[in-house]
Design an enzyme around this catalytic site. Structure first.
Site, PDB file in Angstrom:
ATOM      1  N   HIS A   1      11.020 -21.899  23.479  1.00 38.88           N
ATOM      2  CA  HIS A   1      11.205 -20.715  22.724  1.00 38.88           C
ATOM      3  C   HIS A   1      12.559 -19.957  23.023  1.00 38.88           C
ATOM      4  O   HIS A   1      12.266 -19.367  24.120  1.00 38.88           O
ATOM      5  CB  HIS A   1       9.887 -20.122  22.361  1.00 38.88           C
ATOM      6  CG  HIS A   1       9.759 -19.359  21.558  1.00 38.88           C
ATOM      7  ND1 HIS A   1       8.549 -18.550  21.025  1.00 38.88           N
ATOM      8  CD2 HIS A   1      10.723 -18.747  20.542  1.00 38.88           C
ATOM      9  CE1 HIS A   1       8.736 -17.873  20.085  1.00 38.88           C
ATOM     10  NE2 HIS A   1       9.929 -17.848  19.880  1.00 38.88           N
TER      11      HIS A   1
ATOM     12  N   THR B   1       4.889 -17.845  19.918  1.00 38.99           N
ATOM     13  CA  THR B   1       5.111 -19.103  19.957  1.00 38.99           C
ATOM     14  C   THR B   1       4.112 -20.176  19.341  1.00 38.99           C
ATOM     15  O   THR B   1       4.458 -21.052  18.809  1.00 38.99           O
ATOM     16  CB  THR B   1       5.045 -19.408  21.499  1.00 38.99           C
ATOM     17  OG1 THR B   1       6.021 -18.648  22.115  1.00 38.99           O
ATOM     18  CG2 THR B   1       5.483 -20.822  21.990  1.00 38.99           C
TER      19      THR B   1
ATOM     20  N   GLU C   1       4.357 -28.176  13.383  1.00 40.18           N
ATOM     21  CA  GLU C   1       3.482 -29.205  13.110  1.00 40.18           C
ATOM     22  C   GLU C   1       3.426 -29.366  11.649  1.00 40.18           C
ATOM     23  O   GLU C   1       3.306 -30.591  11.078  1.00 40.18           O
ATOM     24  CB  GLU C   1       2.031 -29.055  13.679  1.00 40.18           C
ATOM     25  CG  GLU C   1       1.752 -29.051  14.935  1.00 40.18           C
ATOM     26  CD  GLU C   1       0.691 -29.317  15.623  1.00 40.18           C
ATOM     27  OE1 GLU C   1       0.184 -30.526  15.703  1.00 40.18           O
ATOM     28  OE2 GLU C   1      -0.118 -28.165  15.749  1.00 40.18           O
TER      29      GLU C   1
END
Length: 130
Positions: free
Chosen positions: A69, A35, A43
């Site tokens: 996730h 994750t 990002e």
């Protein structure tokens, strides 16, 4: 910042390696895409979507993430992360994102970044920054 408008988007692609697994980064004990690595890809996509449109001397910093996730991704798989700028609220930028592999959606969510003056931000961080 006047050039930042909703709809800006970017996609980054990544081949999942052993170093990207939950076992390796310490976020779990299974050999699948971690994750924290998913977040890094998100990002990177968000940064890429707005970087060409920022005023000189400014950058963006992440301030918030809501990440679901949804499915595991094995080592050797290719993933793509797409971030789309949904709203510009002063210096605050709100993105939606989706991460996929060949089997479908792996993760999705929302990410917030803030536009900052690079030098002033580094000064706030204190000695050793920059």
């Amino acid at each position: 910042m006047a050039r930042l408008e909703p709809g800006l988007a970017a996609t980054v692609r990544h081949l999942v390696g052993e170093e990207d697994t939950a076992e390796e980064v310490g976020s779990g004990d299974v050999p699948v895409l971690a994750t924290p690595v998913v977040l890094t890809l998100v990002e990177r996509a968000a940064v890429a979507s707005v970087a060409p449109h920022l005023d000189p001397g400014t950058t963006t910093v992440g301030t918030r993430v809501g990440l679901d996730h949804l499915a595991p991704t094995a080592v050797g798989a290719r993933v793509s992360a797409t971030a789309r700028l949904e709203a510009v609220e002063g210096r605050r930028l709100r993105f939606s994102f989706e991460v996929s592999d060949v089997r479908g959606v792996v993760a999705r969510g929302l990410h917030v970044r803030v536009v900052v003056e690079r030098e002033a931000f580094l000064e706030q961080a204190g000695p050793g920054a920059g």
